[in-house]
Scaffold this motif. Structure first.
Motif, short mmCIF file in Angstrom:
data_model
loop_
_atom_site.label_atom_id
_atom_site.label_comp_id
_atom_site.label_asym_id
_atom_site.label_seq_id
_atom_site.Cartn_x
_atom_site.Cartn_y
_atom_site.Cartn_z
N LEU A 139 -5.90 3.08 5.44
CA LEU A 139 -6.92 1.98 5.46
C LEU A 139 -6.60 1.18 5.82
O LEU A 139 -6.07 -0.27 6.62
CB LEU A 139 -6.81 2.21 4.01
N TYR A 140 -4.58 0.85 5.45
CA TYR A 140 -3.81 -0.74 5.63
C TYR A 140 -4.02 -1.02 7.30
O TYR A 140 -4.24 -2.27 7.88
CB TYR A 140 -2.71 -0.95 5.27
N GLN A 146 -7.64 -5.91 12.96
CA GLN A 146 -8.26 -7.54 13.17
C GLN A 146 -7.40 -8.64 12.83
O GLN A 146 -7.97 -9.66 13.86
CB GLN A 146 -9.68 -7.44 11.66
N ARG A 156 -9.12 -2.05 -1.60
CA ARG A 156 -10.25 -2.03 -0.97
C ARG A 156 -10.35 -3.00 -0.04
O ARG A 156 -10.18 -4.78 -0.67
CB ARG A 156 -11.04 -2.60 -2.33
N ALA A 157 -10.68 -3.00 1.27
CA ALA A 157 -10.71 -4.12 1.84
C ALA A 157 -12.34 -4.96 2.05
O ALA A 157 -13.63 -4.31 1.68
CB ALA A 157 -11.40 -3.85 3.56
N GLU A 158 -12.07 -6.06 2.16
CA GLU A 158 -13.46 -7.63 2.03
C GLU A 158 -12.93 -8.34 2.97
O GLU A 158 -12.76 -9.14 2.41
CB GLU A 158 -13.43 -7.98 0.75
N HIS A 200 -5.73 0.17 9.32
CA HIS A 200 -6.94 0.45 10.08
C HIS A 200 -7.53 -1.28 10.02
O HIS A 200 -7.86 -2.08 10.52
CB HIS A 200 -8.09 1.24 9.50
N TRP A 201 -7.74 -1.85 8.85
CA TRP A 201 -7.79 -3.14 8.20
C TRP A 201 -6.85 -4.17 9.19
O TRP A 201 -7.45 -5.42 9.64
CB TRP A 201 -7.52 -3.19 6.94
N LEU A 221 -7.77 -8.13 1.05
CA LEU A 221 -7.91 -6.61 0.50
C LEU A 221 -7.15 -6.76 -1.09
O LEU A 221 -6.01 -7.60 -1.42
CB LEU A 221 -6.50 -6.08 1.14
N THR A 226 0.98 -0.98 -0.34
CA THR A 226 0.43 -0.16 -0.26
C THR A 226 0.55 1.59 -0.12
O THR A 226 0.55 1.98 -0.23
CB THR A 226 -0.83 0.21 0.96
#
Length: 328
Positions: free
Chosen positions: A316-317, A323, A183-185, A319-320, A189, A163
């Protein structure tokens, strides 16, 4: 996400949960036993004579012998090198050389075999898998060339690299012509990049479409269509945490014809070409990754980076990936 005390190279991140590659399928032939590291511990992989792979904790519950130091496979059983106690695929001790077996059981790791790779689940406090490892490519798309090295950095430092578009022209002399994502799914990613070499105008006309699929922090698959071959090049980048701030990095490449071959003969003729193209991509990728390794081995982790315009993917990464860590 919790971190340990700060040091010279920044806070020490915990191990993330997820699926991590411990071996290529071809490394574990029927009857083979391998020892690999995952999150600071040994994992013993073995494949039964009928072809089923398994992953267990390394020590025999009888008197603690390490199965990776001389353990063997007999039929479907893993046999201890110390006293030849035999354990069935479900972990139960089923035989000894001189009497009835004790009530003993091996502890298993959850294992999945996908696209020529063996993945083992790591969960915090022994938690079971929270998601399934996806098939990263169509059936039959497996690597034919590979390379591995050890990196002195946390696994997140390596996976975050995808990223970080700003480093591509600086470190790799690569131009980003088009970008979409990440895009996070859920635990995956997805990113699309059109890349090309930096340099003279004629060289800059060379552009390649790259489609990235990252499954957790352990597996990154990159697809590059090759219209001239009627197929697709695939580069798998596997990141496996082995110890604090230590990551085993595996690159593997394969090339497949995604169109229906006109005949078996045509497919056989293409196979050597596909293997040669995969080897070429592998060593090109290795040279690029070695440029990153030099930086990873010396950099520190910044928990609160001062991001600039163009660094949105990194935010974004960050934050992703939360989890995959324990809450807190």
């Amino acid at each position: 996400m919790t971190t340990r005390a700060s040091g010279e190279r920044g806070p020490e991140l915990p191990y993330p949960s997820g699926w991590f590659c411990l071996a290529l399928s071809r490394e574990l032939a029927p009857g083979a036993v391998l020892t690999r590291r995952l999150a600071g511990e040994d994992v013993v992989l073995y494949r039964t004579r009928d072809g089923q792979p398994h992953a267990v904790r390394p020590y025999c519950p009888h008197l603690g012998a390490h199965f990776g130091a001389g353990g063997t496979v007999e039929g479907r059983n893993l046999v201890c090198p110390f006293h030849r106690f035999a354990f069935a695929p479900d972990g139960v001790c089923v035989a000894t050389p001189d009497g009835p077996p004790p009530r003993a059981r091996l502890e298993h790791h959850t294992l999945r075999e996908r696209n020529g790779f063996l993945f083992v689940w790591y969960g915090h406090d022994g938690a079971p898998p929270g998601w399934e490892m996806p098939d990263t490519s169509p059936p039959g798309a497996v690597p034919t060339a590979s390379w591995a090295t050890d990196v002195r950095a946390h696994v997140q430092e390596l996976t975050e690299n995808t990223t970080d578009l700003r480093h591509l022209p600086v470190v790799h002399h690569t131009t980003v012509w088009k970008a979409d994502g990440p895009r996070a799914e859920g635990p995956c990613l997805r990113t699309y990049l059109r890349l090309g070499p930096d340099g003279p105008a004629l060289l800059r006309k060379i552009q390649w479409d790259h489609t990235f699929l990252q499954a957790g922090m352990g597996c990154l698959r990159i697809e590059l269509p090759v219209p001239a071959l009627g197929g697709v090049l695939r580069l798998w980048v596997m990141h496996t945490p082995t110890a604090p701030r230590r990551t085993r990095l595996l690159l593997a490449c394969g090339c497949t014809d995604d169109r229906q071959a006109r005949s078996t003969g045509t497919a056989l003729l293409k196979r050597p070409v596909h293997r040669a193209v995969a080897r070429s991509l592998l060593w090109t990728s290795v040279r690029k990754v070695q440029e990153d390794v030099r930086i990873w081995n010396a950099k520190r982790y910044e928990p609160h980076p001062r991001l600039a315009a163009g660094d949105e993917g990194i935010g974004l990464y960050r934050h992703w990936v939360r989890q995959f860590y324990p809450p807190g």
